[in-house]
Scaffold this motif. Structure first.
Motif, mmCIF file in Angstrom:
data_model
loop_
_atom_site.group_PDB
_atom_site.id
_atom_site.type_symbol
_atom_site.label_atom_id
_atom_site.label_comp_id
_atom_site.label_asym_id
_atom_site.label_seq_id
_atom_site.Cartn_x
_atom_site.Cartn_y
_atom_site.Cartn_z
ATOM 1 N N ARG A 176 -11.560 -9.807 12.327
ATOM 2 C CA ARG A 176 -12.755 -8.934 12.394
ATOM 3 C C ARG A 176 -14.014 -9.780 12.167
ATOM 4 O O ARG A 176 -15.041 -9.545 12.770
ATOM 5 N N GLU A 217 0.821 -1.196 0.000
ATOM 6 C CA GLU A 217 0.000 0.000 0.000
ATOM 7 C C GLU A 217 0.865 1.261 0.000
ATOM 8 O O GLU A 217 0.352 2.364 -0.087
ATOM 9 N N ARG A 224 1.284 -5.715 10.435
ATOM 10 C CA ARG A 224 1.293 -4.262 10.290
ATOM 11 C C ARG A 224 1.779 -3.615 11.573
ATOM 12 O O ARG A 224 1.214 -3.821 12.643
ATOM 13 N N ILE A 267 -10.564 -7.447 19.645
ATOM 14 C CA ILE A 267 -9.925 -8.354 18.681
ATOM 15 C C ILE A 267 -8.831 -9.210 19.335
ATOM 16 O O ILE A 267 -8.522 -10.303 18.851
ATOM 17 N N GLU A 312 -15.139 -1.393 9.323
ATOM 18 C CA GLU A 312 -14.662 -2.040 8.094
ATOM 19 C C GLU A 312 -14.258 -3.496 8.346
ATOM 20 O O GLU A 312 -13.403 -3.783 9.163
ATOM 21 N N GLY A 361 -9.884 -7.844 0.473
ATOM 22 C CA GLY A 361 -9.242 -8.414 1.659
ATOM 23 C C GLY A 361 -10.252 -8.458 2.791
ATOM 24 O O GLY A 361 -10.890 -7.457 3.110
ATOM 25 N N VAL A 407 -14.244 -5.650 5.291
ATOM 26 C CA VAL A 407 -13.672 -5.976 3.984
ATOM 27 C C VAL A 407 -13.270 -4.682 3.288
ATOM 28 O O VAL A 407 -13.975 -3.682 3.362
ATOM 29 N N GLY A 408 -12.106 -4.721 2.630
ATOM 30 C CA GLY A 408 -11.706 -3.611 1.773
ATOM 31 C C GLY A 408 -11.317 -4.198 0.430
ATOM 32 O O GLY A 408 -10.531 -5.140 0.387
HETATM 33 P P1 ATP Z 1 -8.589 0.037 8.950
HETATM 34 O O1 ATP Z 1 -8.999 1.317 8.287
HETATM 35 O O2 ATP Z 1 -9.640 -0.556 9.820
HETATM 36 O O3 ATP Z 1 -7.245 0.121 9.599
HETATM 37 P P2 ATP Z 1 -7.461 -0.813 6.472
HETATM 38 O O4 ATP Z 1 -8.086 0.140 5.536
HETATM 39 O O5 ATP Z 1 -6.070 -0.572 6.926
HETATM 40 O O6 ATP Z 1 -8.427 -1.014 7.760
HETATM 41 P P3 ATP Z 1 -7.108 -2.880 4.478
HETATM 42 O O7 ATP Z 1 -5.710 -2.478 4.230
HETATM 43 O O8 ATP Z 1 -8.129 -2.649 3.453
HETATM 44 O O9 ATP Z 1 -7.595 -2.279 5.891
HETATM 45 O O10 ATP Z 1 -7.101 -4.436 4.903
HETATM 46 C C1 ATP Z 1 -8.164 -5.328 4.572
HETATM 47 C C2 ATP Z 1 -8.879 -5.841 5.811
HETATM 48 O O11 ATP Z 1 -7.979 -6.322 6.790
HETATM 49 C C3 ATP Z 1 -9.677 -4.776 6.546
HETATM 50 O O12 ATP Z 1 -10.921 -4.603 5.965
HETATM 51 C C4 ATP Z 1 -9.776 -5.354 7.931
HETATM 52 O O13 ATP Z 1 -10.825 -6.305 7.984
HETATM 53 C C5 ATP Z 1 -8.482 -6.100 8.088
HETATM 54 N N1 ATP Z 1 -7.464 -5.368 8.867
HETATM 55 C C6 ATP Z 1 -6.733 -4.308 8.463
HETATM 56 N N2 ATP Z 1 -5.847 -3.927 9.402
HETATM 57 C C7 ATP Z 1 -6.011 -4.800 10.429
HETATM 58 C C8 ATP Z 1 -5.365 -4.958 11.702
HETATM 59 N N3 ATP Z 1 -4.364 -4.170 12.074
HETATM 60 N N4 ATP Z 1 -5.783 -5.969 12.501
HETATM 61 C C9 ATP Z 1 -6.772 -6.786 12.105
HETATM 62 N N5 ATP Z 1 -7.410 -6.701 10.934
HETATM 63 C C10 ATP Z 1 -7.047 -5.712 10.088
#
Ligand code: ATP
Ligand code: MN
Length: 478
Positions: A452, A165, A228, A463, A401, A447, A403-404
């Motif tokens: 979640r 990203e 992350r 979580i 969120e 994803g 799913v993204g």
């Molecule tokens: P958020 O805004 O909640 O931090 P994100 O936009 O960073 O989410 P994406 O990069 O789209 O999330 O990741 C896809 C999916 O992974 C998210 O929809 C969420 O369900 C999950 N996700 C993202 N970050 C985390 C995390 N740190 N711990 C657990 N699940 C996560």
């Protein structure tokens, strides 16, 4: 194979007056006579009736909470309330003692915070037994869903040199002596001398590699750990979590949304069917917890009703722009109740906004599409308005969120232009760009954060309680 029968099978047995062997851990022992025994196969305990008059008193003393035992006895219809059958013990063997003075789990209610500190033992509680059986069902159901549709399970790398990203929330992977790493002439760390000959990190997403697979196999999915290093001490973020990332050739955004909605409904249905007892228990647990809350914060639906509701209703689909209009006109916005007031178009939605849309306005899961391009990743397909991209986020009650996803930008020129604008190094992603050079086609993917999903289905609030050993800032115990 062991002659032992698991407790789940015994409790479901139609046959009585048979000799059985049962093994497990003692939950309670009362009146010197009744053992509640659990082996993790079900939330329910089996009652073992001890003939205490004919049992060695030193053995009776060792029947303590937490001890592992093996019992041979007769399966009989139970006289007591609450269970159909019980075991009349003829032989009890202690496999492992548990000193009641020292055993941290007492037969009483412990706080979730305390149990997090003894995560090595918390599997032995009703709550965590139920959570991890549900987690297992969901995990299997995800594979079933994709396998039944001919998707290929693809293992994308854990160690990568790319930050999908460009968000920079990665954990570095290095073999260097941290005190004295090799330096270049200009004094920077010389990653050329590192194990991989370059700087590497733990993956934040398998998507880019997933797309490469989809460009030949058509439909793939990943299901693996993701890392992350975001310093977000929230109830919805982990530093190590599991993600499911399907990627489909020849899919557009609508196909993508349809698939995501079908997946979520399928796995929830599986949990309801296979974990009825566990979900009933978790539903009651949540109801108890809700009683502590002020009336206006309580949910009108039980956990099971909430899950069922999710199956029975189409997710509400609308664009980001439509959502902003709703939020702008909403009561909390007008009364300045949002911590981040909605002022205009273009900023990212905060969790309070997402929850308003889902929990107050639509009262069901919501799919938001076509977000402003500046708040989304470089690979999302640009719309003709030049302002928005073919993104979709699925928002769930209590979670936000879950799913993204997006339709991907398959047009090389547009993709390169966006990478330039966002400062993403094209040379490093030469292999990704190659798919746009050779046989590019429309495709899409998303994803799903596995924890979640587990959070939603179990009705838990944090979580950290739905993954066996959570990793979060300042914590990597166990
Ligand atoms: P958020 O805004 O909640 O931090 P994100 O936009 O960073 O989410 P994406 O990069 O789209 O999330 O990741 C896809 C999916 O992974 C998210 O929809 C969420 O369900 C999950 N996700 C993202 N970050 C985390 C995390 N740190 N711990 C657990 N699940 C996560
Ligand atoms: Mn994030």
């Amino acid at each position: 194979m062991s002659k032992r029968t698991k407790i789940k099978a015994l409790l479901e047995s139609e046959q009585t007056h048979i000799e059985v062997t049962v093994k497990g851990w003692i939950r309670t022992f009362r009146n010197n006579q009744f053992i509640a025994l659990n082996d993790g196969s079900t939330n329910n305990n089996i009652q073992i009736v001890v003939d205490f008059e004919n049992t060695d008193p030193t053995l009776l003393k060792r029947l303590t909470t937490g001890a592992a035992i093996s019992v041979v006895g007769e399966l009989v219809a139970s006289l007591g309330k609450g269970q159909k059958v019980e075991v009349k013990a003829s032989q009890i063997e202690i496999l492992g003692d548990s000193d009641p003075e020292k055993y941290p789990l007492q037969p009483k209610k412990h706080s979730l915070e305390f149990l997090r500190e003894i995560a090595h033992l918390r599997f032995r509680t009703n709550t965590f037994g139920a959570i991890f059986r549900v987690r297992n069902t969901l995990s299997y159901a995800i594979h079933t869903f994709f396998q039944d549709r001919g998707f290929v399970y693809l293992h994308t790398p854990i160690i990568t040199a790319s930050d999908a990203e460009g968000a920079g929330e990665t954990f570095h992977v290095t073999n260097f002596d941290l005190v004295n790493p090799p330096k270049t002439e200009t004094g920077e760390i010389d990653f050329k001398q590192d194990f991989f000959g370059r700087a590497t990190n733990l993956t934040v997403s398998g998507q880019l590699e997933g797309e490469l697979g989809a460009m030949a196999l058509s439909d793939i999915y990943t299901f693996g750990p993701t890392f992350r290093a975001e310093n977000s001490n929230t109830t919805r973020h982990l530093a190590e979590f599991w993600m499911i990332e399907p990627e489909m050739a020849f899919y557009d955004l609508v196909d993508n949304m349809d698939l995501a909605e079908a997946l979520l409904k399928f796995v929830i249905k599986e949990a309801l069917a296979k974990n009825a007892d566990d979900l009933e228990f978790l539903s009651q647990r949540l109801a108890e917890e809700e009683k502590q809350k002020p009336q206006n914060e309580r949910s009108d639906l039980s956990l099971i009703d909430k899950l069922q509701f999710c199956l029975d209703n189409d997710f509400q689909r609308l664009t980001y722009t439509e959502a902003i209009e709703i939020l702008k006109e909403s009561t909390p916005n007008k009364k300045k109740k949002f911590q981040y007031p909605i002022e205009g178009w273009g900023t990212d939605l905060q969790s309070e906004h997402e929850r308003y849309l889902v929990e107050k306005h639509f009262k069901k899961p919501v799919i938001l599409t076509d977000y402003p391009k500046q708040i989304k990743a470089f690979y999302m397909r640009q719309n003709d308005d030049e302002q928005t991209v073919r993104a979709m986020d699925i928002l769930f009650p209590g979670i936000g969120e879950i799913v993204g996803g997006s339709q991907r930008e398959e047009r090389l020129e547009k993709l390169e232009q966006r990478m330039d604008e966002m400062g993403i190094p094209k040379e490093e992603l030469w292999w990704y760009l190659d798919t746009r050079r050779f046989g590019a086609c429309p495709h899409a993917g998303f994803g799903l954060g596995f924890e979640r999903l587990v959070l939603f289905v179990t009705g838990m609030g944090n979580i950290r309680d739905v993954i066996p050993f959570p990793r979060f800032p300042k914590n990597a115990e166990f």
